[in-house]
Design an enzyme around this catalytic site. Structure first.
Site, mmCIF file in Angstrom:
data_model
loop_
_atom_site.group_PDB
_atom_site.id
_atom_site.type_symbol
_atom_site.label_atom_id
_atom_site.label_comp_id
_atom_site.label_asym_id
_atom_site.label_seq_id
_atom_site.Cartn_x
_atom_site.Cartn_y
_atom_site.Cartn_z
ATOM 1 N N LYS A 219 -16.437 -4.872 6.143
ATOM 2 C CA LYS A 219 -15.245 -4.087 6.438
ATOM 3 C C LYS A 219 -15.195 -4.453 8.083
ATOM 4 C CE LYS A 219 -18.145 0.178 6.540
ATOM 5 N NZ LYS A 219 -19.229 -0.193 5.842
ATOM 6 N N HIS B 255 -27.047 3.907 1.544
ATOM 7 C CA HIS B 255 -26.869 5.384 1.775
ATOM 8 C C HIS B 255 -27.372 6.070 0.878
ATOM 9 C CE1 HIS B 255 -24.529 4.033 5.337
ATOM 10 N NE2 HIS B 255 -23.746 3.592 4.673
ATOM 11 N N ASN C 3 -14.845 3.282 12.514
ATOM 12 C CA ASN C 3 -15.990 3.168 12.549
ATOM 13 C C ASN C 3 -16.582 2.042 13.453
ATOM 14 O OD1 ASN C 3 -18.710 4.257 11.059
ATOM 15 N ND2 ASN C 3 -18.628 2.091 10.009
#
Length: 444
Positions: A118, A186, A141
């Site tokens: 990303k 995560h 981010n």
């Protein structure tokens, strides 16, 4: 809050995002009382908080939380935290900085998410816009905090959006929402893969166009009226053959040969297709798209060549903080000699067993370091298990010969030994020449 009619906003976290929220709220003005909570022990003078903003550090302040009109939480703090769940049960609105951004922005926004790539796609679309002469803001981010960018007169925003940011975002009207790929990550934050997947899919809420990966059906939007696909094998944005050469193709129009792409690896070919789809959604000229693709060399710490000495190539892929990123690096980089692969760090609860069949096909020595380095040791027959990255580099420097590659692609977060993955990558880049010098000193 007793005795005051001020609107009380509590900001959770005093890092880059938290500070951007505080500064944004102060710029907006109004009758507002801003308070900041950071569960880490920090001192008021050690952060850039304005003197009028009260800070509670080293734990939670439930009186502040439960009497707030609104709570704005930094991405690193999970909504499942008991203290936040208690506030939510009381009906207090809990949002993130991207939601504040969404409520204020008035120009087109492209959002990019995915387990891998990303940052590359976000920055590449930004380069396409800059090449076209568009005043573009690139952040989220990556790079700049979204709210800080609102201070500039941008005509377009490109945001990298993590699952953490998407959890607290409700009303972001994206011109194009790009979901690149999905893989395990995560797991120390989410209940399971389904929970993580649901967070990623939130990027499609309110989006005018959903851009998804034909080669990864987990990215498919659910009942989205306007969606297009990119992929290496099929899609509106895909590859076709002409005279024996592969071409980037958009809606059956061959745009440019794949051989013109500077980025390394098949995963980056897919990234270019996704970037083209996003750029088309906001009218970035095709000539600018192609020029940017031909010039774009990628991000620091992402398969970055940092040293080539004695025929040995040292490559920094420190931004590979999950398994999917490391697998992409292994598929994208080719070398005739042995691969000296460095993995480890904070594994975030991931299972790395799917790396084993890939390693079995390679001429590789595996160096395992950091707090979860042992998690990789069963993947190969003779792993090199050490405590630190520098120890691994010293051994690799001694063993590597001309034609070999030393690759840092850890598949883990860096927080066990480094401030962030950039510091880890900088350490690798700076220490590479030191490790090589030690090798020569030992031989002299």
């Amino acid at each position: 809050m007793t005795g005051t009619t001020k609107n009380c906003v509590v900001v959770i976290g005093v890092g880059m995002t938290g500070l951007s929220v505080v500064n944004y709220l102060l710029r907006k003005g109004g009758d507002i009382d801003i308070k900041v909570i950071d569960t880490q022990m920090v001192r008021q003078g050690s952060v850039q908080l304005p003197s009028e903003v009260e800070l509670h550090a080293g734990g939670w302040n439930m009186n502040w939380l439960l009497n707030a009109n609104q709570i704005i939480v930094s991405p690193g703090v999970a909504l499942a935290t008991p203290e936040l769940k208690e506030a939510a049960a009381k009906g207090i609105e809990i949002i993130g900085d991207i939601e504040l951004f969404a409520r204020d922005v008035s120009v087109p926004v492209i959002g990019v998410t995915g387990s891998n790539g990303k940052s590359t796609v976000t920055s590449l679309v930004g380069e396409m816009a800059k090449t076209a002469g568009i005043n573009v803001g690139v952040g989220g981010n990556i790079g700049f905090a979204a709210l800080d960018m609102l201070m500039n007169d941008h005509a377009l925003y490109i945001l990298e959006l993590s699952s953490f940011q998407l959890e607290t975002t409700l009303s972001l009207d994206l011109a194009a929402a790009v979901f690149l790929n999905f893989s395990e990550d995560h797991m120390n934050r989410y209940i399971g893969m389904g929970d993580y997947h649901d967070a990623k899919l939130r990027i499609y809420l309110q989006a005018a166009l959903a851009v998804w990966n034909q080669d990864d059906t987990k990215t498919m939007p659910v009942e989205h009226a306007n969606a297009i696909r990119f992929g290496l094998t099929d899609g509106e944005y895909t590859l076709t053959l002409r005279d024996g050469f592969e071409w980037l193709t958009a809606n059956d129009e061959q745009i440019m040969p794949v051989s013109d792409i500077l980025l390394v690896g098949r995963h980056n070919v897919a990234n270019c297709l996704a970037a083209m789809a996003a750029a088309d959604a906001v009218g970035i000229e095709r000539i600018a798209q192609c020029a940017a693709i031909r010039q774009y060399r990628g991000l620091p710490h992402r398969c970055q060549k940092v040293l080539e000495q004695d025929g040995v190539l040292w490559v920094n892929d420190s931004k590979a903080t999950n398994l999917a990123s490391t697998l992409a690096a292994l598929n994208g980089i080719r070398r005739d000699g042995k691969l000296h692969l460095m993995v480890g760090g904070d594994g975030k609860g991931a299972n790395f067993v799917s790396l084993k069949p890939v390693l079995e096909k390679l001429n590789v020595t595996l160096y395992c370091f950091g707090c979860n380095g042992q998690s990789f040791s069963a993947l190969v027959e003779r792993p090199v298990v050490v405590e630190t990255l520098q120890q691994a580099m010293d051994i690799a420097a001694k063993d590597a010969v001309s034609g070999d590659m030393v690759l840092l692609s850890p598949a883990c977060a860096s927080f066990d030994q480094f401030l962030n993955c950039m510091v880890r990558g900088d350490t690798f880049a700076a220490y590479a020449s030191v490790a090589v010098s030690k090798k020569h000193e030992d031989r002299s």
